[in-house]
Design an enzyme around this catalytic site. Structure first.
Site, PDB file in Angstrom:
ATOM      1  N   GLU A   5       0.845  -1.200   0.000  1.00 41.46           N
ATOM      2  CA  GLU A   5       0.000   0.000   0.000  1.00 41.46           C
ATOM      3  C   GLU A   5       0.875   1.243   0.000  1.00 41.46           C
ATOM      4  OE1 GLU A   5      -2.562   0.839   3.361  1.00 41.46           O
ATOM      5  OE2 GLU A   5      -4.054   1.720   2.047  1.00 41.46           O
ATOM      6  N   GLY A  35       3.605   1.920  10.955  1.00 40.76           N
ATOM      7  CA  GLY A  35       3.274   1.317  12.241  1.00 40.76           C
ATOM      8  C   GLY A  35       2.824  -0.121  12.041  1.00 40.76           C
ATOM      9  N   GLU A  78      -5.864  -2.287  12.829  1.00 43.67           N
ATOM     10  CA  GLU A  78      -5.638  -3.186  11.685  1.00 43.67           C
ATOM     11  C   GLU A  78      -6.743  -4.232  11.555  1.00 43.67           C
ATOM     12  OE1 GLU A  78      -3.477  -2.112   9.718  1.00 43.67           O
ATOM     13  OE2 GLU A  78      -2.569  -0.733  11.146  1.00 43.67           O
ATOM     14  N   GLU A 103      -9.234   4.613   6.323  1.00 44.10           N
ATOM     15  CA  GLU A 103      -8.427   5.019   7.470  1.00 44.10           C
ATOM     16  C   GLU A 103      -9.221   5.752   8.555  1.00 44.10           C
ATOM     17  OE1 GLU A 103      -5.889   3.648   7.880  1.00 44.10           O
ATOM     18  OE2 GLU A 103      -5.134   3.067   5.909  1.00 44.10           O
TER      19      GLU A 103
HETATM   20 ZN   LIG Z   1      -5.014   2.030   8.636  1.00 44.23          ZN
END
Ligand SMILES: [Zn+2]
Length: 1035
Positions: free
Chosen positions: A304, A438, A474, A496
């Site tokens: 991504e 992250g 996630e 997101e």
């Molecule tokens: Zn995300």
């Protein structure tokens, strides 16, 4: 994806304690080494060039804001920067004209001097042609095209100008987005990575359906060397084809002499070879040292947003969903993982093994595909129909239990909450030793940094909070993003914003002890700060280049997205409409792609109460325009008047936008202000609105618990009434509301609506404040101003500001303990207070920190520094010569990533310029310090006076190497720019920053974060101009 690594600059603005995972596991190896001084490596020799290095910008600034009194050296610096800019401009334009793929070669011509007569004839001819052109041009309604005057309202397609492929042939496509005429149905991918030579070969078989007649297939591929290509149409013969490549857009194409017809199926098979990437995207190699100090290598993926094309040729856009069958060839001593469970392993004749994974049971976007070849150990558990496993390097298996337990609880929660079961048979969570983001939500194979997944038994709740919240984020993506995916990156927030909102929401229910509410509140404040700038963008915004795709990964998509979902949820009647709406949305669009309107329509369609609200109408005002409103309140008798305007931070004192928002304004008053039932709602969807309130009401607090995405100005009287009430009893408002008042008054001061005196008066009436959210918000705001003053060398004000902060918070600072603490909220409070105290060199604090460090080094592994205090302690220790070296030695041997990062932050906080130069270069080289940590190193270095000047020069000098490691526009680059420039407040620095970024041209000058940096410097400059005299008089 969770781009925030827990220490990024977005988060660096948060109270640090809130986001930073610090942890110290008792690892005998580490502590024994710490004790054994002979085991410490000596401080690496400094390059003499590095030692002598003096940044131009430091000279510009140190001489008292330098713009008026530059000496010759300084002028040299500035003009050399300008010259540098010029040379870049010349080089880039020369380069463009020589190599542009769009250029067409002109035929060779012979030159001879024309006669005078010929010249006269030519001039006359040109005059006539020009006149005719003018006449034609001004004919009414005439549009010029290649074919001459085009009649209006007639759709004559203008011929596209196609670029040239690498082999010189015309490439049949000229746009960023792929044509929609061919759709991939399934991919069959075989990969053979060689971890010794860091290369791989692959074979991809793509089954496609033709949707519209077309003479070519266009797909993505980047840095892949295609060695063989064959094509088969329907039941026809397999034949060789030529693959064209257009590198600037990372596209491949196959042209055909006859059209492929709608309804036909075809198969493209490509063999290729490539290098494993040495950056953090695509199919990349990574290495780490095991517990015996041996170097281990692994290969992992990060696709991504635009990097699947670097691992295999594919239709690399989120809307081209397909199924995938993956086969990976490996050495027997490695293991391979992919999205699906392994179906079988076959030994090959050359001693290698081929793992075949089950074909994906779901259609998925290319960016969610993943595979890893490594030596990891799993820890597994069954949850309903799914096997949940946490993978780490074998020696860290002990640290996977918390993640396994948390992931299992959250998976159960989401299965029930969404009323749709997680669709795969397995869910792996993998801690990768060298990983930039992250975490990344690859379907069934989520990848993490070690810091965001691994915690030990002794870890503090604050450390667990970081891990739990990244896992929650996630896992939410497995539904929001994976099951239902945004159609294009312009709506990235659908992925997101939702995952961010769900991460806080789920943890409040599943793990309430983690006190995630404070963090969510602070995150919303930071989203407001960023969105107040003119350089911000609408949540849903147009995206036309690869850099713009990268730039979408910012706090607007994540945190503003989450904030407006919270506002929506809290403004809907009852507590089920929101949930029912998103269940409907997920079910309706399961397996497909959506845009923002699809979400609002689903939420509008669900009616659980008689109170019907057009959500689409309300929410589009929040997603289609940038910024947010400032709501100003005034009272006259029983009338309460509200007005709204764009809260836009500009340096010209005026707001020019006519933006209007549909605001669910909430309020409480002195008769009832704490419980949720006290909250009343007024919808403000016009420029101004009025409601009635008894005159006996003494004060009003708007935006109950700051769940709305707006800022409130109460006017002189309104603020006075609130201050009066709070001075008498601070508990008349919730903690969130008090933090909200502090945030809003500082924001209004930055906007120029209130004086800094008023800010200090609001703080004064809260001098008895002891709660985490208001205290940490006040500290963060004061530290920001302190930082600006410090960097301007306003020494007098700096020392008085220091006195003020210590006087205001001193007693609370002194009350903090240095022992283990169980409550997350208390840890957050303590860490923010002590970090401020020690950074201001408060004697008590630094003594305590020093003695804790001494005990820790001497304790032979028996003493542990509480996780939330590690960074304070390491930072204080790093200021002494001897302890800095001790810390560096320990840093090299500590294998535990979270603790290592705290040490690194300590090391980077030194004010010794030799060491600063060393640490910045080491981060860039990636030898002593992993390059994944460079953004963190830069942001830490920038906190100190000596460091921020070096960091800025370092960035300018190494820009090309930085964008090689981190793509232009990426979150890492955004963070680096922000860290380096957000503390400038002088014209000299503004000019310098502007000149540098201007000189970059296509290498980054167009980035939104550059605009943000320039705006921020101008705003800092204005704030200083306005408030320096107040500060001088007041402090
Ligand atoms: Zn995300």
């Amino acid at each position: 994806m969770d781009v925030f690594d827990g220490n990024s600059s977005e988060h660096a603005n948060l109270p640090r304690n809130m986001i930073e995972n610090s942890m110290f596991e008792e690892e005998p190896d580490v502590v024994d080494l710490a004790k054994d001084s002979t085991a410490f490596p000596t401080f690496p020799a400094l390059d003499p060039d590095e030692v002598a290095y003096e940044p131009c910008s430091s000279r510009l600034l140190v001489r008292g804001l330098g713009e008026n009194d530059m000496d010759e050296d300084e002028e040299d610096c500035e003009s050399s920067a300008r010259l540098l800019g010029m040379s870049f401009m010349n080089r880039s334009s020369a380069h463009r004209s020589a190599s542009s793929p769009f250029s067409r070669q002109s035929p060779p011509r012979t030159c001879s001097r024309p006669s005078a007569r010929t010249m006269v004839v030519c001039v006359l001819f040109l005059v006539i042609v020009a006149s005719m052109t003018m006449v034609l041009y001004f004919l009414p309604g005439c549009n010029f095209t290649r074919t001459g005057c085009r009649k209006p309202n007639k759709t004559t397609p203008i011929e596209s100008v196609y670029p040239l492929s690498t082999n010189g042939e015309l490439f049949p496509w000229a746009q960023l987005r792929l044509p929609l005429s061919i759709r991939p149905l399934s991919y069959d991918l075989t990969l053979n990575p060689d971890l010794d030579y860091m290369t791989f070969t692959g074979r991809i078989v793509i089954n496609m359906a033709v949707l519209h007649n077309r003479k070519c297939i266009v797909l993505h591929g980047s840095n892949l060397n295609i060695t063989k290509a064959t094509f088969k149409l329907g039941d026809g013969q397999v034949h060789d084809v030529t693959v064209l490549e257009f590198k600037p857009k990372q596209q491949l194409a196959v042209k055909f002499s006859e059209e492929l017809k709608a309804g036909q199926h075809c198969v493209l098979t490509l063999d290729y070879s490539a290098k494993l990437s040495h950056t953090y995207d695509g199919f990349y190699n990574s290495s780490y040292s095991d517990k015996d100090g041996n170097k281990r290598v692994l290969a992992a993926t990060q696709f991504e947003p635009l990097s699947a094309r670097k691992a295999f040729p594919c239709f690399d856009e989120p809307a081209f969903k397909a199924t995938f069958l993956i086969k990976i060839i490996r050495k027997p001593n490695y293991m391979a993982l992919s999205n699906m469970p392994k179906a079988n392993s076959t030994p090959l004749h050359n001693g290698l093994v081929q793992d075949e994974f089950e074909k994906t049971s779901v259609n998925m976007s290319t960016y969610l595909l993943a595979f890893i070849v490594a030596n990891f150990a799993p820890n597994s558990k069954n949850v309903s129909e799914t096997v949940v496993s946490v993978y780490s390097v074998p020696e860290k298996k002990e640290h996977t239990y918390y993640a396994l337990d948390t992931a299992s609880k959250l998976l159960k929660f989401y299965n029930e909450f969404f009323e749709i079961d997680y669709p795969l048979k397995k869910l792996d969570l993998v801690a990768i030793p060298d990983f930039l983001a992250g975490a990344m939500e690859n379907w069934g194979l989520i990848t993490f940094r070690e810091t965001t997944l691994l915690v030990g038994k002794q870890s503090s709740p604050l450390e667990k909070q970081v891990v739990a919240s990244v896992i929650a984020h996630e896992l939410a993506h497995q539904w929001f993003g994976n099951l239902v995916t945004m159609r294009w990156w312009n709506d990235l927030w659908l992925n997101e914003g939702f995952a961010t909102y769900m991460q806080y929401m789920s943890l409040q229910t599943v793990l309430p002890k983690l006190d995630i509410g404070n963090l969510f509140l602070a995150v919303r404040f930071r989203a407001l700060d960023k969105d107040a700038l003119n350089s911000s963008h609408a949540v849903s915004t147009e995206v036309n280049t690869a850099e713009q795709v990268e730039e979408m990964f910012d706090s607007v998509s994540y945190e503003k997205g989450a904030s407006i979902l919270l506002m929506l949820n809290t403004s809907l009647p009852g507590d089920q409409q929101f949930r029912k709406g998103i269940i409907q949305y997920l079910k309706q669009f399961s397996g497909s792609n959506t845009d923002t309107d699809d979400l609002w329509n689903s939420l509008t369609q669900v009616k659980v109460s008689t109170q019907h609200q057009n959500i689409s109408e309300m929410m589009s005002s929040w997603t289609s325009q940038k910024g947010f409103p400032l709501v100003t309140i005034s009272r006259k008798g029983d009338q309460v008047n509200l007005t709204q305007e764009h809260f836009l931070l500009t340096t010209d004192n005026a707001t020019h936008t006519s933006s209007l928002w549909n605001i669910p304004v909430t309020y409480v008053n002195d008769s009832c202000s704490l419980a949720p039932e006290c909250r009343q709602v007024f919808t403000l969807n016009t420029k101004s609105g009025t409601f009635k309130l008894p005159e006996s009401v003494k004060w009003l607090k708007l935006n109950y618990r700051n769940t709305g995405f707006y800022i409130v100005h109460y006017g002189d009287e309104g603020w006075a009434a609130l201050k009066d009430a709070l001075s008498k009893n601070i508990s008349v408002l919730t903690n969130d509301d008090r933090a909200s008042l502090i945030h809003n008054i500082f924001a209004l001061s930055r906007l120029g609506r209130v004086s800094f005196d008023q800010v200090l008066n609001v703080l004064k009436c809260m001098s008895k404040e002891t709660e985490t959210s208001p205290v940490t918000e006040a500290l963060l705001q004061l530290n920001r101003i302190y930082g600006l003053l410090d960097k301007r060398q306003e020494t007098n004000i700096v020392s008085r500001m220091k006195k003020y902060i210590l006087a205001h918070f001193g007693s609370l600072m002194n009350k903090q303990t240095w022992e283990e603490e169980d409550s997350v909220s208390k840890q957050e409070l303590r860490s923010a207070l002590l970090q401020t105290a020690c950074s201001l060199a408060e004697e008590n604090c630094t003594q305590q920190a020093k003695s804790l460090f001494k005990t820790y080094v001497e304790s032979n592994g028996t003493f542990r520094i509480p996780g939330d205090l590690q960074q304070v302690v390491f930072t204080v220790a790093a200021q002494s010569d001897e302890d800095w070296s001790t810390l560096l030695s320990m840093y090299h041997y500590v294998t535990y990533d979270a603790e290592k990062r705290k040490m690194l932050q300590g090391l980077a906080s030194t004010q010794d310029t030799r060491r600063l130069v060393w640490i910045l270069n080491a981060g860039l080289k990636g030898d002593h310090i992993q390059t994944q940590e460079l953004p963190l190193v830069i942001s830490t270095v920038c906190n100190g006076f000596a460091g921020y000047l070096f960091a800025w020069d370092f960035i300018q000098e190494n820009w090309d190497r930085l964008i090689e490691k981190f793509p232009v526009g990426s979150f890492a680059i955004q963070s680096i720019i922000k860290s380096a420039t957000s503390q400038f407040s002088t014209q000299a620095h503004l000019d310098q920053v502007q000149a540098f970024f201007f000189s970059l041209k296509e290498r980054g000058s167009q980035m939104r974060s550059v605009q943000e940096a320039l705006e921020t410097i101008r705003l800092n400059q204005r704030w200083m101009d306005r408030n320096l005299s107040t500060l001088r008089n007041w402090l």
